[in-house]
Write an enzyme that holds these catalytic residues in place. Sequence first.
Site, PDB file in Angstrom:
ATOM      1  N   SER A   1      -9.270  -2.968  10.722  1.00 60.32           N
ATOM      2  CA  SER A   1      -8.358  -2.416   9.723  1.00 60.32           C
ATOM      3  C   SER A   1      -7.225  -3.396   9.423  1.00 60.32           C
ATOM      4  O   SER A   1      -7.447  -4.365   8.734  1.00 60.32           O
ATOM      5  CB  SER A   1      -7.809  -1.030  10.059  1.00 60.32           C
ATOM      6  OG  SER A   1      -7.205  -0.496   8.883  1.00 60.32           O
TER       7      SER A   1
ATOM      8  N   HIS B   1       7.022  -5.570   7.135  1.00 58.41           N
ATOM      9  CA  HIS B   1       7.923  -5.809   6.004  1.00 58.41           C
ATOM     10  C   HIS B   1       9.326  -5.879   6.590  1.00 58.41           C
ATOM     11  O   HIS B   1       9.719  -4.986   7.330  1.00 58.41           O
ATOM     12  CB  HIS B   1       7.821  -4.689   4.968  1.00 58.41           C
ATOM     13  CG  HIS B   1       8.538  -5.005   3.707  1.00 58.41           C
ATOM     14  ND1 HIS B   1       8.031  -5.884   2.772  1.00 58.41           N
ATOM     15  CD2 HIS B   1       9.741  -4.617   3.247  1.00 58.41           C
ATOM     16  CE1 HIS B   1       8.891  -5.987   1.773  1.00 58.41           C
ATOM     17  NE2 HIS B   1       9.943  -5.237   2.038  1.00 58.41           N
TER      18      HIS B   1
ATOM     19  N   CYS C   1      -9.716   0.990  13.795  1.00 55.46           N
ATOM     20  CA  CYS C   1     -10.806   1.962  13.891  1.00 55.46           C
ATOM     21  C   CYS C   1     -11.583   1.711  15.179  1.00 55.46           C
ATOM     22  O   CYS C   1     -11.668   0.585  15.651  1.00 55.46           O
ATOM     23  CB  CYS C   1     -11.751   1.797  12.706  1.00 55.46           C
ATOM     24  SG  CYS C   1     -10.958   2.049  11.121  1.00 55.46           S
TER      25      CYS C   1
END
Length: 132
Positions: free
Chosen positions: A65, A70, A85
């Site tokens: 995944s 940020h 996953c």
Amino acid sequence: MEYSTFGRHVAVDTWGGNLDILNSAELLESHMVEAAEACGATVLSVQSKQFEPQGATVLVMLSESHISIHTYPERGFAAIDCYTCGETVDPQLAIDYLVDVLKPERTYAKKFIRGLGELRVEEPIAQAELVK
């Protein structure tokens, strides 16, 4: 071969920490790839954006995944998340690695269990476990 939809998603907000790293997409890329390797994930690609006058966004796409960050260095803030996953890659290991690198003063985290029906939120991860 049948695949499981089970996944774990760890999201953490960090406050304080190493401002030089928070303001460098290049350094963040390197540390995030290392975080992916630390949790046993397979890196497919890395994208980043250095903002002016400050801040960065980095996305590491994984076979399992993703890991993303940020940053707002002017506020000492970073929003980090890792979703994987399956059973074999633990996103908490990647988050622990990044928190160890950034050395924030405070962290706030949640872990979500996904892919089994309704999203399940696990108890918040103790700050003592995230801030070393």
